[in-house]
Design a protein around this motif. Structure first.
Motif, mmCIF file in Angstrom:
data_model
loop_
_atom_site.group_PDB
_atom_site.id
_atom_site.type_symbol
_atom_site.label_atom_id
_atom_site.label_comp_id
_atom_site.label_asym_id
_atom_site.label_seq_id
_atom_site.Cartn_x
_atom_site.Cartn_y
_atom_site.Cartn_z
ATOM 1 N N ILE A 231 0.853 -1.189 0.000
ATOM 2 C CA ILE A 231 0.000 0.000 0.000
ATOM 3 C C ILE A 231 0.883 1.231 0.000
ATOM 4 O O ILE A 231 1.763 1.362 0.852
ATOM 5 C CB ILE A 231 -0.917 -0.002 1.233
ATOM 6 N N PRO A 232 0.698 2.157 -0.934
ATOM 7 C CA PRO A 232 1.531 3.363 -0.954
ATOM 8 C C PRO A 232 1.224 4.254 0.238
ATOM 9 O O PRO A 232 0.098 4.298 0.737
ATOM 10 C CB PRO A 232 1.143 4.034 -2.275
ATOM 11 N N SER A 233 2.227 4.985 0.671
ATOM 12 C CA SER A 233 2.072 5.903 1.787
ATOM 13 C C SER A 233 1.424 7.210 1.308
ATOM 14 O O SER A 233 1.219 7.429 0.108
ATOM 15 C CB SER A 233 3.424 6.183 2.436
ATOM 16 N N GLN A 234 1.146 8.088 2.276
ATOM 17 C CA GLN A 234 0.522 9.360 1.935
ATOM 18 C C GLN A 234 1.457 10.229 1.104
ATOM 19 O O GLN A 234 1.035 10.908 0.156
ATOM 20 C CB GLN A 234 0.133 10.095 3.233
ATOM 21 N N GLN A 235 2.740 10.193 1.429
ATOM 22 C CA GLN A 235 3.706 10.982 0.676
ATOM 23 C C GLN A 235 3.828 10.490 -0.757
ATOM 24 O O GLN A 235 3.907 11.275 -1.706
ATOM 25 C CB GLN A 235 5.064 10.946 1.377
ATOM 26 N N GLU A 236 3.841 9.171 -0.923
ATOM 27 C CA GLU A 236 3.908 8.614 -2.273
ATOM 28 C C GLU A 236 2.670 8.977 -3.094
ATOM 29 O O GLU A 236 2.767 9.255 -4.293
ATOM 30 C CB GLU A 236 4.066 7.100 -2.200
#
Length: 279
Positions: A251-256
């Motif tokens: 799952i991608p992070s918020q920054q990504e």
């Protein structure tokens, strides 16, 4: 003469004199039943009389020095008069008068108080402080609001089910160490079993041969060589973890996510500018 004067003062004689004079006898006592009254003005008069009696008794019951029994009697009389007032209001409505239950003011509502669960009987003034009544007015603490299924599921995510427990890299080395110990013990048990089988096959009862021991250095070195064959390299372990993230996709992070959106906006803007210039 006295006999004729007494006859003239009887109720029947006075009633007949009133009938002959064309006037009807005025009723000075309130009827026991409101349905017995057929005159709207009289019904309104009796209602006002009941209200006056209630107001007088409400003022009397404010005195706490009257005593418990007198206060209870006054409170019962007030409730009885309030019920009678309701009967007169119904009768006035039946006779074509106004509906006081809807348009009229709520009399004595601020002073009277009902017990929760006992609708219809009210306590006024000092009656609310009587023994056994004060406890009934004490409010019980409100029950905590019941949580719905939506509230329970609001904070449940993949961590609740343990899908990302291995992502921190703490559990894998511990499991690897335990796995090596288990493999070492299995190899040792296998060698002891083979030693006993070979001894029984040869039929030798000599005590010179000894079974493999746990603290034998040579056996330990051989076990370590065998364990190396089953152990996983650290780089392979890290690669396996990255490739297989605890049953869930990466799952991608918020920054990504923000970087991906920014890159997409840049591409759209660049395409728009270049498209306009080319045209």
């Amino acid at each position: 003469m006295a006999r004729n004067a007494e006859k003239a003062m009887t109720t029947l004689a006075r009633w007949r004199a009133a009938q002959e004079g064309g006037s009807q006898p005025t009723q000075t006592r309130r009827p026991y039943l409101a349905s017995d009254c057929s005159d709207l003005r009289q019904a309104d008069r009796w209602r006002n009389q009941v209200i006056s009696e209630v107001a007088r008794k409400v003022a009397q019951i404010q005195n706490a020095g009257l005593g418990e029994f007198r206060i209870r009697d006054l409170n019962d009389e007030i409730n009885k008069l309030l019920r009678e007032k309701g009967h007169w209001e119904v009768r006035i409505r039946e006779l074509g008068g106004p509906d006081y239950s809807v348009s009229g003011p709520k009399l004595f509502g601020s002073d009277g108080q009902e017990i929760p669960g006992n609708r219809g009987y009210m306590y006024f003034g000092a009656a609310k402080e009587l023994p056994g009544v004060r406890e009934l007015f004490e409010q019980e603490p409100a029950a905590p609001p019941r949580r719905t299924r939506a509230d329970l599921m609001k904070h449940i995510d993949a961590d609740y089910y343990g899908y990302r427990d291995d992502d921190d890299g703490v559990l894998a080395p511990l499991e690897q160490e335990v796995e090596q110990q288990a493999v070492r013990q299995l190899i040792l048990n296998y060698r002891r079993k083979k030693f006993k089988q070979s001894k029984q096959a040869n039929g030798s009862d000599d005590g010179d041969d000894e079974a493999p021991k746990d603290d034998d250095n040579d056996a330990g070195e051989e076990d370590s060589e065998d364990i190396d064959e089953f152990s996983i390299d650290e780089e392979d372990e890290r690669a396996a973890v990255l490739r297989y993230m605890a049953h869930v996709p990466n799952i991608p992070s918020q920054q990504e996510m923000e970087e991906a959106l920014l890159e997409r906006k840049k591409k759209d803007l660049l395409h728009r500018l270049l498209g306009d210039s080319s045209d």
